[in-house]
Design an enzyme around this catalytic site. Structure first.
Site, mmCIF file in Angstrom:
data_model
loop_
_atom_site.group_PDB
_atom_site.id
_atom_site.type_symbol
_atom_site.label_atom_id
_atom_site.label_comp_id
_atom_site.label_asym_id
_atom_site.label_seq_id
_atom_site.Cartn_x
_atom_site.Cartn_y
_atom_site.Cartn_z
ATOM 1 N N PRO A 168 0.791 -1.237 0.000
ATOM 2 C CG PRO A 168 0.119 -0.866 2.220
ATOM 3 C CD PRO A 168 0.840 -1.870 1.342
ATOM 4 C CG ASP B 274 8.202 -6.108 0.988
ATOM 5 O OD1 ASP B 274 8.982 -6.816 1.647
ATOM 6 O OD2 ASP B 274 7.069 -5.793 1.401
ATOM 7 C CB CYS C 95 6.956 -10.246 6.179
ATOM 8 S SG CYS C 95 5.452 -10.597 5.244
#
Length: 449
Positions: A114, A180, A233
């Site tokens: 986001p 990412d 993550c």
């Protein structure tokens, strides 16, 4: 304690060994809440002077702080609407922090929504170079665009493309790339319990091909001598070290390098990729993350140095007059009129077939006999760059009324003009003044509910 899948626990037991109990213990602790200062709008020192929240420094993030998310909600404060900070989990601040960005760099955030990492990259570029922020999901990319506009970032191209589609215009183009990558999310189980169910439905094996494809695409978009940061993550070796090693084995011109910063609690990657770093929730105050830096050797020389061709547009008299008010340097040949909207386009060589959500800064709309400045322009300005200012106090009822879209009763303003509404000197948006009233021009979709 959170109920974790048996198969996952077995994997963690094998991975953490003597530290396994420490890992389980972290689920008895509360998650951490983070706030990252937008240094393109305010210095860390100045923000600490005006912060209405009790803050504790995040040791490895220069502009990052912990706050008590059980007691305060910074998203409800006017400073949030002024783009002075971004709310982000502390470990998730690390990838953009460790990417070695320099003034003038061309930077790609490949999976940007986001916007937590893209907004930090944009703040660090501080108006120089180019940020290309891409996300394959058009709905998520719209949220990304809002956050970029909120931060006042103008040297930007926001796309919603399949990453592989970027190779046509951007082959060997970027100085820095951040990937990412989508992942199984094992490092975020404490923060978001829903990820456990998603892990059971779609585990690491589903993500591994995607991650390897993204890394390969990144290697083709990166300039010789450029740097790529890959992060996830999750804890899974197949999504982390093995994905990076697969790329290096396939493309020997991609080399693993040490991260530029190291802090207590950072753990070296699994051998042989010890240059990478792992962040574990039982070793530092944050959730789980993996980071690897890669450098591209000067083995491929056919990189893209082209700039887009620009055609000067005839500016309307109304926009020309408004532009005279702004104390900001604009290159006249970068203004583009699309329908009634005027944009200050970026230097990106983007093709017409690409799904572009924003190219550069949206200046405003040319209407019959008048020009209306945009919300994005308001956020890109500083108080001293515009002559007509209405500065409200953060604790005033008027600033809340403005953020809710209400008309303000104001006396003493001299000109029938667009005023830049600020909170304690930091822009929020525009309003049109006349007859002791300020007609609210704050973006409808941004308003406080």
């Amino acid at each position: 304690m959170i109920q974790l899948p048996d198969s996952f626990l077995q994997e963690m037991k094998e991975q953490f060994q003597s530290e396994y109990k420490d890992y389980l213990e972290c689920f008895n602790q509360s998650r951490y809440f983070g706030l990252r200062v937008n240094t393109s709008k305010i210095s860390v020192e100045d923000f600490c002077q005006i912060s209405p929240f009790a803050l504790t420094k995040i040791p490895w993030i220069e502009n990052g702080f912990y706050y008590d998310g059980d007691k305060v909600n910074p998203a409800k404060h006017p400073y949030y609407h002024a783009g002075l900070y971004y709310l982000q989990e502390p470990s998730a601040m690390t990838p953009a922090n460790l990417l070695p960005i320099e003034k003038g760099d061309r930077v790609l955030d490949m999976c940007a929504a986001p916007g937590g990492k893209a907004t930090e990259i944009g703040a660090r570029l501080n108006g120089s170079g180019l940020l290309v922020a891409n996300d394959i999901s058009s709905s998520r990319a719209r949220g990304l665009l809002k956050n970029i506009e909120l931060f006042g970032i103008e040297n930007v191209l926001v796309l919603s493309e399949e990453p592989g589609q970027l190779k046509e215009e951007f082959s060997h183009y970027f100085d820095k790339i951040l990937i990412d990558a989508p992942c199984s999310g094992e490092g975020m189980f404490r923060k978001d319990n829903k990820l456990i169910r998603e892990w059971l439905e779609r585990g690491p094996k589903d993500y591994m091909p995607i991650q390897r494809e993204l890394l390969e695409i990144g290697s083709k978009l990166l300039k010789p001598g450029g740097t790529l940061l890959y992060s996830t993550c999750t804890f899974n070796k197949g999504e982390n070290e093995e994905a990076v090693l697969d790329l290096i084995n396939k493309y020997p011109f991609m080399k693993s390098i040490e991260v530029s910063k190291d802090y207590e609690g950072f753990t070296k990657g699994n051998p042989p990729l010890t240059q990478a770093r792992r962040l574990y929730p039982f070793k530092m105050k944050g959730e789980g993350h993996f980071l690897a830096l890669l450098k591209k050797e000067d083995s491929e020389k056919d990189f893209n140095e082209s700039l887009p061709k620009t055609t000067a547009v005839k500016l309307t008299p109304e926009f020309t007059e408004f532009l005279k008010l702004i104390k900001k340097d604009f290159s006249r040949d970068r203004f583009v009129l699309r329908g009634e909207r005027i944009y200050y386009e970026s230097i990106a060589p983007v093709g017409k077939k690409k799904r572009v959500l924003r190219n550069g800064l949206y200046m405003g709309e040319q209407k019959k006999g008048r020009f209306e400045p945009s919300q994005a322009l308001a956020m890109a300005l500083k108080k001293e760059e515009y002559p007509y200012i209405l500065d409200l106090k953060s604790e005033s009822i008027e600033v809340i009324k403005y953020l809710k879209g209400e008309t303000l009763l104001v006396e003493g303003l001299k000109e029938k003009q667009f005023y830049l509404v600020c909170v304690d000197g930091y822009p929020l948006g525009f309003g049109k003044y006349g007859n002791n009233k300020l007609k609210n021009k704050y973006e409808q979709g941004w308003r406080m509910m």
